[in-house]
Design an enzyme around this catalytic site. Structure first.
Site, short mmCIF file in Angstrom:
data_model
loop_
_atom_site.label_atom_id
_atom_site.label_comp_id
_atom_site.label_asym_id
_atom_site.label_seq_id
_atom_site.Cartn_x
_atom_site.Cartn_y
_atom_site.Cartn_z
N GLU A 138 -2.78 -1.95 -1.79
CA GLU A 138 -1.99 -0.73 -1.65
C GLU A 138 -1.64 -0.46 -0.18
OE1 GLU A 138 -0.99 1.09 -4.16
OE2 GLU A 138 -2.42 0.90 -5.82
N SER A 160 2.24 6.52 -7.39
CA SER A 160 2.23 7.07 -6.03
C SER A 160 2.37 8.60 -6.07
CB SER A 160 3.31 6.41 -5.19
OG SER A 160 3.11 6.66 -3.82
N HIS A 202 1.38 -1.88 -2.94
CA HIS A 202 1.72 -0.57 -3.48
C HIS A 202 3.10 -0.65 -4.14
CE1 HIS A 202 1.44 3.78 -3.74
NE2 HIS A 202 2.65 3.91 -3.24
#
Length: 533
Positions: free
Chosen positions: A324, A194, A435
């Site tokens: 995600e 991320s 995610h």
């Protein structure tokens, strides 16, 4: 390369002095050395608040490195409370206890949208990676307003990106000192997820990264993702929330106010600044393109840098998870049906289109994602693409044009008992890999459940850990296709090879190509983003 034992404690000498660590066991019972809370910079307090980091000063005697340093001030996701301090620029080092010397080095940069997270073991326990013959480093860096305040007057010394400059100084410290921990200073891999992945990508593109690392693994983000980039006017907004009425005052006065504010008050003011994860809205805390200055981290648009080839050209792994876009559901669970079907807000703010052109793109987006009717799966697919995947694939295809080193792509589709965010959120009814779910197969965290020996979760841990550490060792995640029965080929221009990491490892070509074809059209509809993909 000197780690000595004094009684039960390993000791080592670095540029600032001596450190005392301890010996721990990985999840299989193997031994590793552990050194925690090592300062790489002076505490960024007082006049150093918001400024570029300054190297740490020497200490006398033997420093106790058996206890973790403070997290950088943020709201901890596990504890659900504010934690940490400003005296947080520390790193942790874990060394597999083995005869192999020197060892490849892997430096982890944590995620958290540039506003939360930590490199501490509560979040990034090394037990899985320490089954391999490597040196692992995890770092803390300043977050939110402390790490990403930006002022236009460069003479004030706050041009932005302080948190990224923290990371850069940590990488330089690792390069200069890692040989003392049996690490190979000429074989350093940076990796992150991320915001940590976007940070790694920015180090690839920044002149400050030269010579500090040699490979990069980018998990679930690139520097082309819209949310990486913040607006430049946040300082006045923070000052206003601190009660400062003179919003039109000089930046020097704003800096004096923010520098003197108590940390807790400053953080509360930060929380009052709206931070939206809607692609059409620019965020308040993140990276900026700096005006030229002596501490500059990045001064040119990302896509221009990639296509110029003027960056740190190293082997790279790009990757993403199938769902995600779950972040949108977690942040905005109460959306109406009308809001869920609104596609215009998923066009990133950089793509400046209006009128008939915007209407045409929105119709194409609606038909692609909702042409057969609404479903939560298709909505999350759209958010996956707009928030993460389009930027990842754009960076990938552009790097292939200018980087002579191998570039690899993966897609994580395995759903098991260690999927990090799925377990943390409890949304097991929504399919796909969320995610941050990949974190559960790389690190042992505070919420890692017991692992069934030999079960599919442990198999997935071993596969991912082995491929990541293979890449750190020899530039190839699967140098021997017989190891897992599949060849993971690098991406070539016009031939997007990838590896799907599911219950089985399956090689393929051109993942999610229909969706990415539309995003290429979206990016190319605007002069400012036409070279994104």
């Amino acid at each position: 390369m000197v780690i000595e034992m004094e009684g039960c404690f390993p000791t080592v000498t670095v540029s600032q002095g001596q450190l005392k660590g301890e010996v721990r066991s990985d999840y299989k019972g193997g031994k590793y050395y552990c050194f925690l809370g090592i300062p790489y910079a002076k505490p960024p307090i007082g006049d150093l608040r918001f400024k570029a980091p300054v190297p740490a000063e020497p200490w006398s005697g033997v420093r106790d490195a058996t206890k973790e340093g403070d997290m950088c001030y943020n709201r901890d996701q596990f504890l659900n409370q504010n934690v940490g301090s400003e005296d947080c620029l520390v790193l942790n080092i874990f060394v597999k206890k083995s005869c192999q010397k020197p060892k490849p080095v892997m430096v982890w940069i944590h995620g958290g949208a540039f506003t939360s997270g930590t490199g501490n073991t509560l979040h990034c326990g090394p037990d899985f990676l320490m089954t391999q013959h490597i040196v692992l480093v995890t770092i803390n860096y300043r977050l939110g307003v402390l790490g990403f305040l930006c002022l236009e007057d460069v003479s004030l010394g706050v041009p932005g990106n302080a948190g990224l400059k923290d990371q850069a100084l940590a990488l330089k410290w690792v390069r200069d000192n890692i040989a003392s921990f049996e690490g190979d200073a000429n074989n350093i891999t940076i990796f992150g997820e991320s915001a940590g992945s976007a940070s790694c990508h920015l180090h690839v593109l920044s002149p400050t990264g030269k010579g500090n690392f040699h490979k990069a693994i980018l998990q679930s983000a690139s520097a082309l993702d819209y949310w990486v980039w913040s607006r430049r006017d946040t300082a006045r907004e923070v000052a206003k929330h601190l009660g400062y009425a003179k919003c039109g005052c000089k930046e020097r006065e704003i800096l004096e106010l923010l520098t003197s504010a108590p940390m807790e008050a400053l953080y509360e003011a930060q929380l009052k600044v709206i931070d939206s994860f809607v692609p059409s809205i620019q965020r308040p805390f993140g990276a900026v393109i700096e005006k030229p200055n002596e501490t500059a981290f990045i001064t040119r648009p990302v896509a221009d840098i990639i296509l110029s080839g003027d960056y740190n050209r190293v082997p790279i792994i790009f990757g993403y998870n199938t769902t995600e876009g779950i972040l949108s559901e977690l942040m905005y669970p109460m959306k109406s049906e009308k809001e869920r079907l609104e596609v215009k807000t998923d066009i990133p703010f950089q793509v400046k289109v209006e009128g008939e052109k915007a209407e045409t793109l929105c119709k194409k987006m609606y038909n692609l994602y909702f042409g057969n009717g609404y479903s939560i799966e298709k909505e999350l697919e759209m958010h996956t693409d707009s928030i993460f995947l389009a930027g990842i694939m754009g960076a990938l295809v552009n790097h292939v044009k200018t980087n002579q080193h191998p570039i690899f792509l993966y897609r994580l589709s395995y759903v098991g008992g260690l999927n990090f965010l799925k377990n943390f959120s409890g949304l097991h009814n929504i399919p796909g890999v969320f995610h941050a779910d990949d974190l559960g197969y790389i690190f042992k965290t505070a919420i890692t459940p017991p692992i069934d020996p030999g079960g599919p979760d442990e198999v997935t841990v071993q596969r991912i850990v082995r491929m990541w550490t293979n890449f750190a060792k020899c530039d190839r995640p699967l140098p021997d296709p017989n190891e897992f029965g599949v060849a993971w080929l690098p991406v070539k221009e016009g031939n997007t090879n990838f590896l799907d990491i599911g219950s089985q490892l399956v090689a393929g070509v051109d993942p999610d190509s229909e969706r990415m074809a539309l995003w290429k059209e979206i990016f190319q509809s605007c002069p400012e983003t036409k070279n994104f993909m």
